[in-house]
Design a protein around this motif. Structure first.
Motif, PDB file in Angstrom:
ATOM      1  N   ASP A 133       0.803  -1.228   0.000  1.00 29.51           N
ATOM      2  CA  ASP A 133       0.000   0.000   0.000  1.00 29.51           C
ATOM      3  C   ASP A 133       0.833   1.273   0.000  1.00 29.51           C
ATOM      4  OD1 ASP A 133      -2.222  -1.621   0.098  1.00 29.51           O
ATOM      5  OD2 ASP A 133      -2.479  -1.444   2.276  1.00 29.51           O
ATOM      6  N   ASN A 134       2.058   1.207   0.517  1.00 29.65           N
ATOM      7  CA  ASN A 134       2.824   2.432   0.723  1.00 29.65           C
ATOM      8  C   ASN A 134       4.185   2.476   0.046  1.00 29.65           C
ATOM      9  OD1 ASN A 134       1.031   3.712   2.919  1.00 29.65           O
ATOM     10  ND2 ASN A 134       1.446   1.692   3.770  1.00 29.65           N
ATOM     11  N   ALA A 135       4.677   1.340  -0.397  1.00 22.72           N
ATOM     12  CA  ALA A 135       6.027   1.333  -0.985  1.00 22.72           C
ATOM     13  C   ALA A 135       6.161   0.185  -1.967  1.00 22.72           C
ATOM     14  CB  ALA A 135       7.087   1.233   0.118  1.00 22.72           C
ATOM     15  N   SER A 136       5.284   0.163  -2.971  1.00 25.22           N
ATOM     16  CA  SER A 136       5.310  -0.941  -3.936  1.00 25.22           C
ATOM     17  C   SER A 136       6.647  -1.029  -4.669  1.00 25.22           C
ATOM     18  CB  SER A 136       4.172  -0.778  -4.945  1.00 25.22           C
ATOM     19  OG  SER A 136       4.258   0.474  -5.610  1.00 25.22           O
ATOM     20  N   TYR A 137       7.354   0.129  -4.757  1.00 31.26           N
ATOM     21  CA  TYR A 137       8.671   0.133  -5.410  1.00 31.26           C
ATOM     22  C   TYR A 137       9.667  -0.769  -4.697  1.00 31.26           C
ATOM     23  CZ  TYR A 137       9.768   3.230  -1.496  1.00 31.26           C
ATOM     24  OH  TYR A 137       9.933   3.749  -0.247  1.00 31.26           O
ATOM     25  N   ALA A 138       9.426  -1.061  -3.402  1.00 31.18           N
ATOM     26  CA  ALA A 138      10.385  -1.831  -2.614  1.00 31.18           C
ATOM     27  C   ALA A 138      10.237  -3.331  -2.807  1.00 31.18           C
ATOM     28  CB  ALA A 138      10.226  -1.481  -1.132  1.00 31.18           C
ATOM     29  N   TYR A 139       9.135  -3.769  -3.411  1.00 30.08           N
ATOM     30  CA  TYR A 139       8.927  -5.207  -3.563  1.00 30.08           C
ATOM     31  C   TYR A 139      10.083  -5.870  -4.306  1.00 30.08           C
ATOM     32  CZ  TYR A 139       4.469  -6.772  -1.669  1.00 30.08           C
ATOM     33  OH  TYR A 139       3.472  -7.173  -0.821  1.00 30.08           O
ATOM     34  N   ARG A 140      10.495  -5.269  -5.402  1.00 25.35           N
ATOM     35  CA  ARG A 140      11.553  -5.887  -6.199  1.00 25.35           C
ATOM     36  C   ARG A 140      12.878  -5.907  -5.449  1.00 25.35           C
ATOM     37  NH1 ARG A 140      12.193  -3.917 -12.277  1.00 25.35           N
ATOM     38  NH2 ARG A 140      10.133  -4.870 -12.256  1.00 25.35           N
ATOM     39  N   GLN A 141      13.256  -4.782  -4.841  1.00 25.64           N
ATOM     40  CA  GLN A 141      14.560  -4.717  -4.193  1.00 25.64           C
ATOM     41  C   GLN A 141      14.593  -5.481  -2.871  1.00 25.64           C
ATOM     42  OE1 GLN A 141      14.054  -0.269  -3.892  1.00 25.64           O
ATOM     43  NE2 GLN A 141      15.038  -0.584  -1.917  1.00 25.64           N
ATOM     44  N   TRP A 142      13.421  -5.724  -2.262  1.00 23.46           N
ATOM     45  CA  TRP A 142      13.356  -6.459  -0.999  1.00 23.46           C
ATOM     46  C   TRP A 142      12.752  -7.846  -1.177  1.00 23.46           C
ATOM     47  CZ3 TRP A 142      11.057  -2.004   2.497  1.00 23.46           C
ATOM     48  CH2 TRP A 142      12.055  -1.037   2.711  1.00 23.46           C
ATOM     49  N   TYR A 143      12.715  -8.322  -2.392  1.00 23.05           N
ATOM     50  CA  TYR A 143      12.040  -9.594  -2.663  1.00 23.05           C
ATOM     51  C   TYR A 143      12.626 -10.730  -1.832  1.00 23.05           C
ATOM     52  CZ  TYR A 143      10.319 -13.722  -5.058  1.00 23.05           C
ATOM     53  OH  TYR A 143       9.743 -14.940  -5.340  1.00 23.05           O
ATOM     54  N   ASP A 144      13.943 -10.821  -1.780  1.00 20.66           N
ATOM     55  CA  ASP A 144      14.590 -11.913  -1.040  1.00 20.66           C
ATOM     56  C   ASP A 144      14.256 -11.834   0.446  1.00 20.66           C
ATOM     57  OD1 ASP A 144      15.693 -12.886  -3.356  1.00 20.66           O
ATOM     58  OD2 ASP A 144      17.628 -11.895  -3.071  1.00 20.66           O
ATOM     59  N   PHE A 145      14.259 -10.613   0.991  1.00 26.09           N
ATOM     60  CA  PHE A 145      13.941 -10.459   2.412  1.00 26.09           C
ATOM     61  C   PHE A 145      12.488 -10.836   2.687  1.00 26.09           C
ATOM     62  CE2 PHE A 145      11.981  -7.926   5.759  1.00 26.09           C
ATOM     63  CZ  PHE A 145      12.749  -8.300   6.850  1.00 26.09           C
ATOM     64  N   VAL A 163      10.675  -4.104  10.965  1.00 30.26           N
ATOM     65  CA  VAL A 163      10.357  -2.822  11.608  1.00 30.26           C
ATOM     66  C   VAL A 163      11.295  -1.732  11.099  1.00 30.26           C
ATOM     67  CG1 VAL A 163      10.416  -1.569  13.803  1.00 30.26           C
ATOM     68  CG2 VAL A 163       9.309  -3.812  13.677  1.00 30.26           C
ATOM     69  N   GLN A 164      12.565  -2.051  10.978  1.00 27.01           N
ATOM     70  CA  GLN A 164      13.525  -1.076  10.474  1.00 27.01           C
ATOM     71  C   GLN A 164      13.228  -0.688   9.026  1.00 27.01           C
ATOM     72  OE1 GLN A 164      15.763   0.565  12.353  1.00 27.01           O
ATOM     73  NE2 GLN A 164      14.759  -0.597  14.000  1.00 27.01           N
ATOM     74  N   ARG A 165      12.774  -1.633   8.244  1.00 27.86           N
ATOM     75  CA  ARG A 165      12.435  -1.336   6.846  1.00 27.86           C
ATOM     76  C   ARG A 165      11.184  -0.469   6.755  1.00 27.86           C
ATOM     77  NH1 ARG A 165      15.174  -4.982   2.962  1.00 27.86           N
ATOM     78  NH2 ARG A 165      16.667  -6.186   4.205  1.00 27.86           N
ATOM     79  N   VAL A 166      10.246  -0.683   7.629  1.00 29.76           N
ATOM     80  CA  VAL A 166       9.057   0.176   7.666  1.00 29.76           C
ATOM     81  C   VAL A 166       9.458   1.599   8.022  1.00 29.76           C
ATOM     82  CG1 VAL A 166       6.967   0.666   8.995  1.00 29.76           C
ATOM     83  CG2 VAL A 166       7.374  -1.638   8.109  1.00 29.76           C
ATOM     84  N   LYS A 167      10.331   1.753   8.995  1.00 26.79           N
ATOM     85  CA  LYS A 167      10.823   3.089   9.358  1.00 26.79           C
ATOM     86  C   LYS A 167      11.593   3.721   8.206  1.00 26.79           C
ATOM     87  CE  LYS A 167      11.215   2.217  14.347  1.00 26.79           C
ATOM     88  NZ  LYS A 167      12.153   2.132  15.502  1.00 26.79           N
ATOM     89  N   GLU A 168      12.318   2.885   7.469  1.00 21.33           N
ATOM     90  CA  GLU A 168      13.076   3.378   6.313  1.00 21.33           C
ATOM     91  C   GLU A 168      12.140   3.924   5.236  1.00 21.33           C
ATOM     92  OE1 GLU A 168      15.908   1.486   2.808  1.00 21.33           O
ATOM     93  OE2 GLU A 168      15.962   0.589   4.816  1.00 21.33           O
ATOM     94  N   VAL A 169      11.004   3.255   5.034  1.00 23.39           N
ATOM     95  CA  VAL A 169      10.022   3.737   4.061  1.00 23.39           C
ATOM     96  C   VAL A 169       9.521   5.123   4.459  1.00 23.39           C
ATOM     97  CG1 VAL A 169       7.680   3.374   3.167  1.00 23.39           C
ATOM     98  CG2 VAL A 169       9.287   1.464   3.263  1.00 23.39           C
ATOM     99  N   VAL A 170       9.228   5.312   5.744  1.00 20.19           N
ATOM    100  CA  VAL A 170       8.736   6.608   6.215  1.00 20.19           C
ATOM    101  C   VAL A 170       9.792   7.685   5.997  1.00 20.19           C
ATOM    102  CG1 VAL A 170       7.943   7.906   8.227  1.00 20.19           C
ATOM    103  CG2 VAL A 170       7.188   5.546   7.896  1.00 20.19           C
ATOM    104  N   ARG A 171      11.048   7.388   6.337  1.00 20.35           N
ATOM    105  CA  ARG A 171      12.136   8.376   6.141  1.00 20.35           C
ATOM    106  C   ARG A 171      12.307   8.694   4.657  1.00 20.35           C
ATOM    107  NH1 ARG A 171      14.724   5.262  10.150  1.00 20.35           N
ATOM    108  NH2 ARG A 171      15.834   4.101   8.534  1.00 20.35           N
ATOM    109  N   PHE A 172      12.270   7.664   3.835  1.00 16.64           N
ATOM    110  CA  PHE A 172      12.456   7.851   2.391  1.00 16.64           C
ATOM    111  C   PHE A 172      11.353   8.717   1.804  1.00 16.64           C
ATOM    112  CE2 PHE A 172      11.586   6.455  -1.983  1.00 16.64           C
ATOM    113  CZ  PHE A 172      12.800   6.770  -2.583  1.00 16.64           C
ATOM    114  N   GLN A 173      10.094   8.386   2.136  1.00 19.18           N
ATOM    115  CA  GLN A 173       8.962   9.134   1.596  1.00 19.18           C
ATOM    116  C   GLN A 173       8.983  10.589   2.070  1.00 19.18           C
ATOM    117  OE1 GLN A 173       7.845   7.338  -0.861  1.00 19.18           O
ATOM    118  NE2 GLN A 173       5.784   6.766  -0.246  1.00 19.18           N
ATOM    119  N   GLY A 174       9.399  10.795   3.308  1.00 18.60           N
ATOM    120  CA  GLY A 174       9.422  12.141   3.856  1.00 18.60           C
ATOM    121  C   GLY A 174      10.506  13.018   3.286  1.00 18.60           C
ATOM    122  N   ASN A 175      11.496  12.420   2.650  1.00 17.69           N
ATOM    123  CA  ASN A 175      12.614  13.189   2.115  1.00 17.69           C
ATOM    124  C   ASN A 175      12.629  13.249   0.593  1.00 17.69           C
ATOM    125  OD1 ASN A 175      14.402  14.234   4.328  1.00 17.69           O
ATOM    126  ND2 ASN A 175      14.264  12.096   4.956  1.00 17.69           N
TER     127      ASN A 175
END
Length: 263
Positions: A133-145, A163-175
């Protein structure tokens, strides 16, 4: 062809072109400084409400905006005069940035709320839903995880990493900065359709004539639809475009006492 250029339009074209070419030649990344950030992001500065409109994400982005300025700007500048045209351009651009800032604030609050919900109750299904819902772009790069997390759903290591990746999405989107003159350009487009509604324009795609008022109406409806029905991967600031149109409408109504009609 360039003899039709008016002074303010000419200088705006030169400034925007220079601020794309010079940083590219010197390998400077200036959008992070001068682009408009989320108001609570660490990189946000108030001057970005002005500077964002003079930077573009590439030649295609610049070409689209400057072509519209080249086509519609000179007639408006001749109609109003250089001073009023420049004021209109700046106010619509800043106003568009402010409306975008409001919408971005609401979206970021929703994102932060969704992230907090996940942090308080982390699990594989919720992580998948958050990314979808919030970071579909990350599916490909985080597929293995994501795949490994699915196989180790009870692992504290994978839960903490998610949890750290969710926080990373928030930081990325905010910047992510917004850049481009589109807000002011859509203000100019609206003004053209408002003042010269029956002027016929000849489209390139499809190659048909259309009155200015219909073209403006089409763009407004499309931007509203695209802003509400945001598709994954769409990085166009539709609300900034609508903001430019809205501010243009308000200014034109204020100036309407001095309005002259031209068709």
């Amino acid at each position: 062809m360039f003899a039709r250029l008016t002074p303010v339009v000419k200088y705006l074209l030169l400034i925007n072109i220079a601020l794309l070419l010079i940083p590219s030649v010197l390998n400077l990344e200036l959008s992070g400084i001068f682009g408009l950030h989320y108001i609570f992001a660490e990189n946000f500065k108030p001057f970005q409400f002005i500077t964002y409109m003079f930077f573009h994400g590439g030649f295609g982005h610049l070409l689209g905006n400057m072509f519209a300025l080249f086509i519609f700007g000179p007639m408006l500048e001749r109609f109003w005069g250089a001073k009023r045209f420049f004021i209109f351009y700046m106010i619509t651009g800043v106003g568009a940035g402010m409306l975008y800032g409001v919408v971005n604030f609401v979206e970021m609050q929703q994102l932060e709320s969704a992230a907090q919900d996940y942090i308080e109750n982390p699990n594989y299904e919720a992580f998948n839903a958050f990314i979808r819902d919030n970071a579909s772009y990350a599916y490909r790069q985080w597929y293995d995880f994501i795949d490994a997390y699915g196989e180790n759903q009870g692992s504290r290591e994978y839960i903490n990493a998610s949890v750290q990746r969710v926080k990373e999405v928030v930081r990325f989107q905010g910047n992510i900065p917004m850049i481009g003159a589109s807000g002011a350009i859509f203000g100019i487009l609206f003004a053209f359709g408002f003042l010269f509604p029956n002027t016929e324009l000849f489209l390139l795609f499809p190659p048909i004539p259309i009155k200015a008022k219909y073209l403006v109406t089409f763009y407004a409806i499309y931007e509203l639809y695209a802003g509400i029905q945001r598709t994954p991967g769409d990085n166009v600031a539709h609300w900034a475009h609508l903001g430019g149109m809205l501010i243009a409408f308000i200014l034109l109504k204020i100036w309407q006492d001095n309005r002259r009609k031209f068709y």
